[in-house]
Design a protein around this motif. Sequence first.
Motif, mmCIF file in Angstrom:
data_model
loop_
_atom_site.group_PDB
_atom_site.id
_atom_site.type_symbol
_atom_site.label_atom_id
_atom_site.label_comp_id
_atom_site.label_asym_id
_atom_site.label_seq_id
_atom_site.Cartn_x
_atom_site.Cartn_y
_atom_site.Cartn_z
ATOM 1 N N TYR A 156 33.347 -67.401 26.272
ATOM 2 C CA TYR A 156 32.831 -66.818 27.365
ATOM 3 C C TYR A 156 33.350 -67.692 28.689
ATOM 4 C CZ TYR A 156 30.197 -63.519 24.816
ATOM 5 O OH TYR A 156 29.462 -62.511 23.943
ATOM 6 N N GLU A 157 33.192 -68.839 28.288
ATOM 7 C CA GLU A 157 33.523 -69.984 29.411
ATOM 8 C C GLU A 157 35.028 -69.659 29.996
ATOM 9 O OE1 GLU A 157 32.136 -70.810 26.307
ATOM 10 O OE2 GLU A 157 30.071 -71.303 27.143
ATOM 11 N N ASP A 158 35.752 -68.937 29.289
ATOM 12 C CA ASP A 158 37.194 -68.634 29.753
ATOM 13 C C ASP A 158 37.011 -67.789 31.068
ATOM 14 O OD1 ASP A 158 38.519 -70.273 28.047
ATOM 15 O OD2 ASP A 158 38.393 -68.514 26.593
ATOM 16 N N LEU A 159 35.936 -67.053 31.042
ATOM 17 C CA LEU A 159 35.791 -65.962 32.128
ATOM 18 C C LEU A 159 35.444 -66.846 33.526
ATOM 19 C CD1 LEU A 159 33.698 -63.263 30.428
ATOM 20 C CD2 LEU A 159 36.043 -63.116 31.184
ATOM 21 N N ASP A 160 34.848 -67.878 33.287
ATOM 22 C CA ASP A 160 34.430 -68.828 34.363
ATOM 23 C C ASP A 160 35.704 -69.559 35.020
ATOM 24 O OD1 ASP A 160 31.736 -68.230 33.597
ATOM 25 O OD2 ASP A 160 31.563 -69.943 32.463
ATOM 26 N N GLU A 161 36.570 -69.609 34.162
ATOM 27 C CA GLU A 161 37.609 -70.561 34.778
ATOM 28 C C GLU A 161 39.082 -69.787 34.905
ATOM 29 O OE1 GLU A 161 38.168 -74.448 32.471
ATOM 30 O OE2 GLU A 161 36.330 -73.835 31.245
ATOM 31 N N ALA A 162 39.087 -68.542 34.763
ATOM 32 C CA ALA A 162 40.256 -67.809 34.713
ATOM 33 C C ALA A 162 40.574 -67.522 36.122
ATOM 34 C CB ALA A 162 40.102 -66.447 34.057
ATOM 35 N N ASP A 163 41.691 -67.516 36.403
ATOM 36 C CA ASP A 163 42.353 -67.004 37.866
ATOM 37 C C ASP A 163 42.574 -65.301 37.956
ATOM 38 O OD1 ASP A 163 42.495 -69.389 38.715
ATOM 39 O OD2 ASP A 163 44.501 -69.839 37.912
ATOM 40 N N LEU A 164 42.541 -64.902 36.747
ATOM 41 C CA LEU A 164 43.067 -63.238 36.829
ATOM 42 C C LEU A 164 42.177 -62.972 35.292
ATOM 43 C CD1 LEU A 164 44.330 -60.634 37.493
ATOM 44 C CD2 LEU A 164 46.168 -61.065 36.137
ATOM 45 N N VAL A 165 41.261 -61.825 35.521
ATOM 46 C CA VAL A 165 40.604 -61.200 34.434
ATOM 47 C C VAL A 165 41.090 -59.734 34.429
ATOM 48 C CG1 VAL A 165 38.695 -60.530 33.373
ATOM 49 C CG2 VAL A 165 38.675 -62.714 34.294
ATOM 50 N N VAL A 166 41.719 -59.072 33.296
ATOM 51 C CA VAL A 166 42.208 -57.887 33.094
ATOM 52 C C VAL A 166 41.226 -57.185 32.234
ATOM 53 C CG1 VAL A 166 44.082 -56.504 32.435
ATOM 54 C CG2 VAL A 166 44.599 -58.650 33.641
ATOM 55 N N LEU A 167 40.677 -56.048 32.624
ATOM 56 C CA LEU A 167 39.653 -55.518 31.743
ATOM 57 C C LEU A 167 40.410 -54.307 31.272
ATOM 58 C CD1 LEU A 167 36.379 -55.302 33.965
ATOM 59 C CD2 LEU A 167 36.991 -56.964 32.141
ATOM 60 N N VAL A 168 40.656 -54.101 29.952
ATOM 61 C CA VAL A 168 41.555 -52.849 29.271
ATOM 62 C C VAL A 168 40.419 -51.947 28.436
ATOM 63 C CG1 VAL A 168 43.596 -52.292 28.073
ATOM 64 C CG2 VAL A 168 43.410 -54.500 29.323
ATOM 65 N N GLY A 169 40.265 -50.767 29.005
ATOM 66 C CA GLY A 169 39.272 -50.038 28.187
ATOM 67 C C GLY A 169 37.882 -50.510 28.032
ATOM 68 N N SER A 170 37.750 -51.294 29.047
ATOM 69 C CA SER A 170 36.149 -51.992 28.956
ATOM 70 C C SER A 170 35.590 -51.658 30.245
ATOM 71 C CB SER A 170 36.481 -53.321 28.588
ATOM 72 O OG SER A 170 35.211 -53.833 29.156
ATOM 73 N N ASN A 171 34.542 -50.916 30.119
ATOM 74 C CA ASN A 171 33.651 -50.667 31.427
ATOM 75 C C ASN A 171 32.653 -51.653 31.170
ATOM 76 O OD1 ASN A 171 32.122 -50.014 33.651
ATOM 77 N ND2 ASN A 171 31.343 -48.096 32.603
ATOM 78 N N LEU A 172 33.095 -53.025 31.488
ATOM 79 C CA LEU A 172 32.022 -54.306 31.357
ATOM 80 C C LEU A 172 30.712 -54.047 32.066
ATOM 81 C CD1 LEU A 172 32.851 -56.882 29.727
ATOM 82 C CD2 LEU A 172 33.415 -58.007 31.901
ATOM 83 N N ALA A 173 30.839 -53.464 33.390
ATOM 84 C CA ALA A 173 29.790 -53.458 34.354
ATOM 85 C C ALA A 173 28.642 -52.740 33.704
ATOM 86 C CB ALA A 173 30.170 -52.894 35.393
ATOM 87 N N TRP A 174 28.881 -51.730 32.839
ATOM 88 C CA TRP A 174 27.953 -51.004 32.186
ATOM 89 C C TRP A 174 27.738 -51.217 30.764
ATOM 90 C CZ3 TRP A 174 27.048 -45.150 33.582
ATOM 91 C CH2 TRP A 174 26.798 -45.072 34.919
ATOM 92 N N CYS A 175 28.757 -51.584 30.158
ATOM 93 C CA CYS A 175 28.643 -51.693 28.624
ATOM 94 C C CYS A 175 28.328 -53.184 28.194
ATOM 95 C CB CYS A 175 29.753 -51.307 27.943
ATOM 96 S SG CYS A 175 30.205 -49.539 28.250
ATOM 97 N N HIS A 176 28.586 -54.131 29.083
ATOM 98 C CA HIS A 176 28.378 -55.625 29.093
ATOM 99 C C HIS A 176 27.852 -56.298 30.238
ATOM 100 C CE1 HIS A 176 31.172 -54.467 25.716
ATOM 101 N NE2 HIS A 176 30.274 -55.270 24.989
ATOM 102 N N PRO A 177 26.952 -56.043 30.906
ATOM 103 C CA PRO A 177 26.827 -56.136 32.161
ATOM 104 C C PRO A 177 26.506 -57.826 32.426
ATOM 105 C CG PRO A 177 25.294 -54.226 31.583
ATOM 106 C CD PRO A 177 26.034 -54.906 30.425
#
Length: 876
Positions: A156-177
Motif C-alpha cells: 500500500y505504501e506504493d500509493l503514497d509514493e507513485a506519480d501516477l495511479v491507474v485504476l482499472v476495473g476498480s471503483n476504489l472510492a466505493w469498494c475500497h474507500p
Amino acid sequence: MDGACLPEVRSTCPYCGVGCGVLLRPDGQGGLAVRGDPEHPANRGKLCSKGTALGETVGMGTRLTAPQIAGQTVSWDTALDQVATRFSDTLAQHGADSVAFYVSGQLLTEDYYVANKLIKGFMGSANIDTNSRLCMASTVAGHKRAFGTDTVPGTYEDLDEADLVVLVGSNLAWCHPVLYQRLLAARAARGTRIIVIDPRRTSSCDQADLHLGLASGSDVALFNHLLVQIYENDALDETYLKHVDGFDDALRAAYSDDVSVTDLDPADIARFCAEWIGSEKVVTVFSQGVNQSIAGADKVNAILNCHLATGRIGRPGMGPLSVTGQPNAMGGREVGGLANMLASHLDLEDVDHRAAVREFWDSAPLPDAPGLKAVDMFRAVETGQIKALWIIHTNPAVSMPDADRVSRAIAACDFTVVSDITAQTDTARLVDVLLPATGWSEKSGTVTNSDRTISRQRAAVPAPDGPRDDWAILADVGRRMGWVDAFDYAGPAEIFREHAALSGIAGSFGLDFDISGLQTLDDTAYDALDPTRWPVSGAKTGGRFFAQGGFYHANRRAKMLPLQWCPPASKTEPRYPFRLNTGRIRDQWHTMTRTALSPRLSAHLAEPFVDMHPDDAARLGVKPASLVRLTSPEGQVILRARITDAQRPGDLFAPIHWTGETAPAARIDTVVASHVDPVSGQPESKAAVVAAAPFEAAWYGFAVSGHALAPQCDYWARAKTRAGWRAELAGATPVQDWDAQAREMFNLPHADVQIVQDKGTGAARLAFMADGVLIAALFVSRKPVAVMRDYLAGQVDQPVTDVLTGVPPADQPNPGPILCACMDVGINTILTAVETQGLLTVEQIGAALGAGTNCGSCRPEIAALLTSRRLAQAAE
C-alpha cells in the motif's frame, strides 16, 4: 460492567481486502463501539462507512444458536455425528470425487487451514473451492503465469509514493474507500495523477485526471496498445528484461491487436499511453472489472506485461496492485483453499510438493489433480456427481451466476450442510443440516489483506451459548471420521503454528510464501501479534518482491504472455440488446447478511436499481423511479430505474447485494450466465446480455413497519430502519381492498387504522396504530409514490399526528435521504447549511457538518449536489 470501563480490543474489519485495523470497546451488554486503529498500517485510523457502522451489526437479532437437521433443533453431537457419518458413507460408496466443500473469504486463516487439510489431506478430494473464485481467481492465475507463484509484488505504501495511479476495473472510492482516501492524500501532498479505466463513470472518476470509458471487456486491447507504445517510445528496461522470457512473442501479439475495439477517442488513448510511459513511478490498481471476465487472466497478464517490460515492479511507488474484495481472500490463497492449490503456494500437481505435504500432515495420499472450481462444482452437484456438500459462510444461491439453477442443484443434492451465523439466507433455507458458527467479534484468528499483511482478528464480546468456531466444528468432524490425532487442536494459535511450519517447507522449495519465522510463537505471543507483512523467515522479511528479478518459475525468470483481445462470451443481439455490468455499492457488502442489519447503511440506497443511459431510457419509455424488468436467457429481475449519463449507451449496471430475504425479484445473478475464464475458472459477472422493458405496474407502494414484513406482490424490497423496516412495493394486479391487503401484509388483523383513499386515482394511505402510536403505514399510488421516506421511517413508534400527509410539518427539521452514512447526514441538511451558512465547497461542508470527513466516499455525491444546485441557480 459499564462499557466505558472495558478495555479496547485490537481487531480487523470483516469486510473488504484492505484489512483495516479496528478498536472495539464492548458496552458490557453484547454491543460494541468501533473506531479505526491509528496504529494499523493498512488504514492509519481511517474507516469506511461499513466499518464505522460495525457496532450496529452485532447482537442476537437473526442469529442461529443451535444445530438443526431438517429444520428441527438437535444437539451438537447429533448434528456432527450426522455430518461425519454421511461424509464417511459417501466417500466409501462413491469415492473422493463425490464430496465437496464450498467455503468463503470470510473464514479466518486457521478455519481455512483446517478445512483444506480435512478435505485434501484426509478425505482425499481436491473439491474445495471458495467464493473468492468469484473475486480474484483471475489475479491468482495471472500472477502464477507471470511470476511462477501467486505473489503480490508491492504494498500500500506504493500509493503514497507513485506519480501516477491507474485504476482499472476498480471503483476504489466505493469498494475500497480507505485506499482511495490514501490515494487522494498522496495527490494533495505530491500531485499524484489519477487515470480511471472503466466503462462506467463512477465516484472514482471525481478526482481523476482522465477517465477512459472503454467498451466492456476490451482491456487487453488497450494494454496491448500500451505495450506497443512502450516499445516504440524506447521505454523498455533492457536490463530488467534480462529477467524476463517471452517479450518478443508478447510484443508480436500486441502489434496484431486492434485498439479500436475499446471505442475510445484516439486522443485519450494517446494521453493515457504518454502519461503511463512518462511516469516511472506508476501503480496500476485493478479489481473485479479485470477479474470477472472470460478473459480475466489475460487482462491481468496484459497489465503485468507492461510493468515487466519497463521494470516498474517491486520498487517504491511502482507496480501492479490487485485489491481484493474479501477480508481473507489472501489467507485462503495462502492455505490452499482453492480447488487448484495445495497449501502454502505449493502446487497440487507437483509430485515432490504433494509428498512433502503428505509427510507433514501424516495423511493419506493427496489428490494429484485439481478439483472442481466453483461453477463446475455446482454443475457436478446438479448432475449428482457430488453427493455431499458443505457450504461455509457464503450464500451461493444468490452469489453464483445462473443463481436459480444453483439453488435447484443445492436443494436436490443428496446431503447438504451449511455453517453460518444465521439461518435466514437463501442458501441456508435449502439444506439438510445447519451448524451455528461464531461470528466476527466473537472468534479469534488471523486474516491477510491485499498487500500481504497478516492481522489478528480478536474476540471482543463473548459468543452466545450454542455457536462454535469454524475450526472447532471442522476438527470435530475430522475426529469423528477417525482422524483423531490430525485434528486434535487446542485452539487457533496451535493451528497457526502448524500453518507457519508448513510454509517453511514451501520456503525450502524456494517459494515466496514463508512465515516459518512465526512457527515458534507461543499462545501469548500469538495473541499479541502485531500486523505483519509476509514473508517472515530468515531468508526474507516483509517488503516488496521482484525489484531485482528473483521470480519463481524454475529458471527464476518472469514470463510475458502473448495475448489477444476477445469479446465477452455472451453476444448482444436483437432479443438481448443490452450489456449488463454488476458490482458493489458504497454501503453494502456481498449479500447483506451483515450490512443489512445496520439502519445507517441501509439508508443511502435502500432498494435494488439499474443504471441506464438517458437515450436508452427514452427509447424504451422508462421514466425516472419507475420499475424495469430485465430478462436474459437465464432468468429475469425487476429493478428501480436510475437514469444517468454515467452509463455508456447500451450498457446497464445493477448491484449484486439483494437476495430472496430482502428483494426476491431482484436477485441479479439469476440473469447472469455461468461463462468462465478457461484459465482461472472465474465467472464473467460483468458482461451478461439482457433485454430491458418497463414493468407495467398497476400500483406502487411504500410501507413502514415496526417489524419485518414480507409482502405478497410482484416486487418488494425491504430495508432496516432505526424503528423497524421500510419497504418499496409494486404489483401488476390491481388491489380492491387495501385495508385487508395491508392488514395481511403487516400481520395486524385487529389494529386501529386511519385510511384516506381515492378509488378514482387509485391512491390509498393507511396508518395503523396501537394506543395512539404508529406501528405501520402504507402509501399507494398508480405512479411511484411521492412521500418523504426517511421522515416516515422515523415516525414508527411515535404518536400519530398527520403522518398520512407523507411529509413532515413545516416546523420540523427534515434531513432528507442519507448521503453521508458515516456521519448520518442527509441531503436536506446539506442544502440547508449551504443556504444558511453560504457553504460553497465540499471542504466547507465537511468542516460544518462532518459529511465526507471520515471515509470520504460520499464526497463525489456532495460535489455533484453542489454542482446541480449551481446549475439550477444559473438557470433561474
